[in-house]
Design a protein around this motif. Sequence first.
Motif, PDB file in Angstrom:
ATOM      1  N   ASP A 128       0.558  -1.239  -0.153  1.00 29.88           N
ATOM      2  CA  ASP A 128      -0.058  -0.008  -0.006  1.00 29.88           C
ATOM      3  C   ASP A 128       0.821   1.284  -0.073  1.00 29.88           C
ATOM      4  O   ASP A 128       0.358   2.327  -0.539  1.00 29.88           O
ATOM      5  CB  ASP A 128      -0.842   0.127   1.142  1.00 29.88           C
ATOM      6  CG  ASP A 128      -2.013  -1.086   1.049  1.00 29.88           C
ATOM      7  OD1 ASP A 128      -2.305  -1.511  -0.030  1.00 29.88           O
ATOM      8  OD2 ASP A 128      -2.481  -1.372   2.164  1.00 29.88           O
ATOM      9  N   ASP A 129       2.092   0.919   0.490  1.00 28.16           N
ATOM     10  CA  ASP A 129       3.067   2.326   0.608  1.00 28.16           C
ATOM     11  C   ASP A 129       3.834   2.322  -0.507  1.00 28.16           C
ATOM     12  O   ASP A 129       5.045   3.049  -0.273  1.00 28.16           O
ATOM     13  CB  ASP A 129       3.427   2.365   1.826  1.00 28.16           C
ATOM     14  CG  ASP A 129       4.138   1.212   2.487  1.00 28.16           C
ATOM     15  OD1 ASP A 129       4.112   0.013   1.844  1.00 28.16           O
ATOM     16  OD2 ASP A 129       4.815   1.026   3.570  1.00 28.16           O
ATOM     17  N   LEU A 130       3.566   1.880  -1.507  1.00 33.90           N
ATOM     18  CA  LEU A 130       4.785   2.120  -2.630  1.00 33.90           C
ATOM     19  C   LEU A 130       3.676   2.056  -4.079  1.00 33.90           C
ATOM     20  O   LEU A 130       2.904   1.313  -3.969  1.00 33.90           O
ATOM     21  CB  LEU A 130       5.634   0.794  -2.864  1.00 33.90           C
ATOM     22  CG  LEU A 130       6.778   0.583  -1.803  1.00 33.90           C
ATOM     23  CD1 LEU A 130       7.573  -0.477  -1.902  1.00 33.90           C
ATOM     24  CD2 LEU A 130       7.639   1.803  -2.039  1.00 33.90           C
ATOM     25  N   PHE A 176      10.574  -4.985  -4.608  1.00 27.99           N
ATOM     26  CA  PHE A 176       9.683  -4.094  -3.743  1.00 27.99           C
ATOM     27  C   PHE A 176      10.691  -3.986  -2.475  1.00 27.99           C
ATOM     28  O   PHE A 176      10.507  -2.986  -1.748  1.00 27.99           O
ATOM     29  CB  PHE A 176       8.228  -4.781  -3.260  1.00 27.99           C
ATOM     30  CG  PHE A 176       7.285  -4.566  -4.227  1.00 27.99           C
ATOM     31  CD1 PHE A 176       7.017  -3.371  -4.762  1.00 27.99           C
ATOM     32  CD2 PHE A 176       6.814  -5.696  -4.919  1.00 27.99           C
ATOM     33  CE1 PHE A 176       5.767  -2.959  -5.707  1.00 27.99           C
ATOM     34  CE2 PHE A 176       5.722  -5.506  -6.003  1.00 27.99           C
ATOM     35  CZ  PHE A 176       5.246  -4.223  -6.210  1.00 27.99           C
ATOM     36  N   GLN A 177      11.297  -4.981  -1.882  1.00 22.94           N
ATOM     37  CA  GLN A 177      11.979  -4.969  -0.680  1.00 22.94           C
ATOM     38  C   GLN A 177      13.191  -4.098  -0.945  1.00 22.94           C
ATOM     39  O   GLN A 177      13.763  -3.079  -0.241  1.00 22.94           O
ATOM     40  CB  GLN A 177      12.592  -6.228  -0.345  1.00 22.94           C
ATOM     41  CG  GLN A 177      11.538  -7.262   0.303  1.00 22.94           C
ATOM     42  CD  GLN A 177      10.928  -6.534   1.434  1.00 22.94           C
ATOM     43  OE1 GLN A 177      11.375  -5.926   2.306  1.00 22.94           O
ATOM     44  NE2 GLN A 177       9.344  -6.686   1.202  1.00 22.94           N
ATOM     45  N   ALA A 178      13.903  -4.142  -2.114  1.00 23.10           N
ATOM     46  CA  ALA A 178      14.846  -3.162  -2.563  1.00 23.10           C
ATOM     47  C   ALA A 178      14.458  -1.651  -2.475  1.00 23.10           C
ATOM     48  O   ALA A 178      15.098  -0.834  -2.162  1.00 23.10           O
ATOM     49  CB  ALA A 178      15.511  -3.540  -3.898  1.00 23.10           C
ATOM     50  N   ALA A 179      12.979  -1.497  -3.154  1.00 26.09           N
ATOM     51  CA  ALA A 179      12.518  -0.247  -2.946  1.00 26.09           C
ATOM     52  C   ALA A 179      12.568   0.609  -1.502  1.00 26.09           C
ATOM     53  O   ALA A 179      12.736   1.740  -1.396  1.00 26.09           O
ATOM     54  CB  ALA A 179      11.365  -0.146  -3.942  1.00 26.09           C
ATOM     55  N   ILE A 217       9.156   1.389  -9.368  1.00 26.94           N
ATOM     56  CA  ILE A 217       8.696   1.378  -8.133  1.00 26.94           C
ATOM     57  C   ILE A 217       9.039   2.659  -7.364  1.00 26.94           C
ATOM     58  O   ILE A 217      10.318   2.913  -7.323  1.00 26.94           O
ATOM     59  CB  ILE A 217       9.008   0.101  -7.410  1.00 26.94           C
ATOM     60  CG1 ILE A 217       8.831  -1.233  -8.333  1.00 26.94           C
ATOM     61  CG2 ILE A 217       8.351  -0.161  -5.859  1.00 26.94           C
ATOM     62  CD1 ILE A 217       9.364  -2.589  -7.532  1.00 26.94           C
ATOM     63  N   CYS A 218       7.875   3.317  -7.323  1.00 26.92           N
ATOM     64  CA  CYS A 218       8.275   4.670  -6.516  1.00 26.92           C
ATOM     65  C   CYS A 218       7.709   4.827  -5.044  1.00 26.92           C
ATOM     66  O   CYS A 218       6.710   4.283  -4.603  1.00 26.92           O
ATOM     67  CB  CYS A 218       7.435   5.675  -7.335  1.00 26.92           C
ATOM     68  SG  CYS A 218       7.704   5.480  -9.109  1.00 26.92           S
ATOM     69  N   ALA A 219       8.251   5.764  -4.354  1.00 27.90           N
ATOM     70  CA  ALA A 219       7.709   6.078  -3.128  1.00 27.90           C
ATOM     71  C   ALA A 219       6.347   7.083  -3.412  1.00 27.90           C
ATOM     72  O   ALA A 219       6.224   7.422  -4.494  1.00 27.90           O
ATOM     73  CB  ALA A 219       8.924   6.919  -2.371  1.00 27.90           C
TER      74      ALA A 219
END
Length: 225
Positions: A115-117, A210-213, A137-139
């Motif tokens: 939800d937060d990416l 996603f974990q890397a982001a 993949i963004c903040a």
Amino acid sequence: MRQFSSRARMRGHTFRQTRRISVWDATSQDLRIMAELTKELGAPPVSPMMRYCGPQAHHLAELAGNAGDWGRLLGALARRYAHLPEGSHVASDGTELESNPERIVWETLRRLQPDDLDLCCHPLLEKGRFLRSDFGICAPDDDTPLVYLEVMGMLGSDRECQTDVEEHSLERLAIKERWFSEPDRPLLRIIWLDMMAHPGWLVAICEEAFQAAYARMTMKQRSRR
């Protein structure tokens, strides 16, 4: 003794005749494999993926070599499993993509997206230069990706080319890899056909992205303090 005409004799066998199945038609096992992949991926697999699906897909790999055979296979799949997602560049969430491999990866990313990416399509790598990746993949509220994803829809991770088109796709990838290799560049993750051919592998790659982001987002937050 009563004699029957040849037409009458033939009529008695009419409903027992069945069409002979060609070796270039899909078998029930082929359709089961395709149905399972389609369900797991959220979209029908593309023909080049078949050469990476293992021995059970050997016949599918043969059918994949001819557009007509592959088209009949997809038609048979749709008739037998009407509930499966149809082949299209439009994802289940309405996003328009440029290829079926992109759609396969996008469907997986959307299922796993925290939800937060945020996700974006075809982000530019550099302003003023038409060089872009497939996904980012963004903040939240930030258009600059933390991690970029490149979908190699023609080749496996062995990078073995069979056509000039595949060689050209590797040349384009090499340009992007050089860009990402320079200091202070964001991360790049490449998703190859053999990863798409194994849904569990594809899920693992997307989860790692996603974990890397998250890790890069945390680093950026700390650097601002």
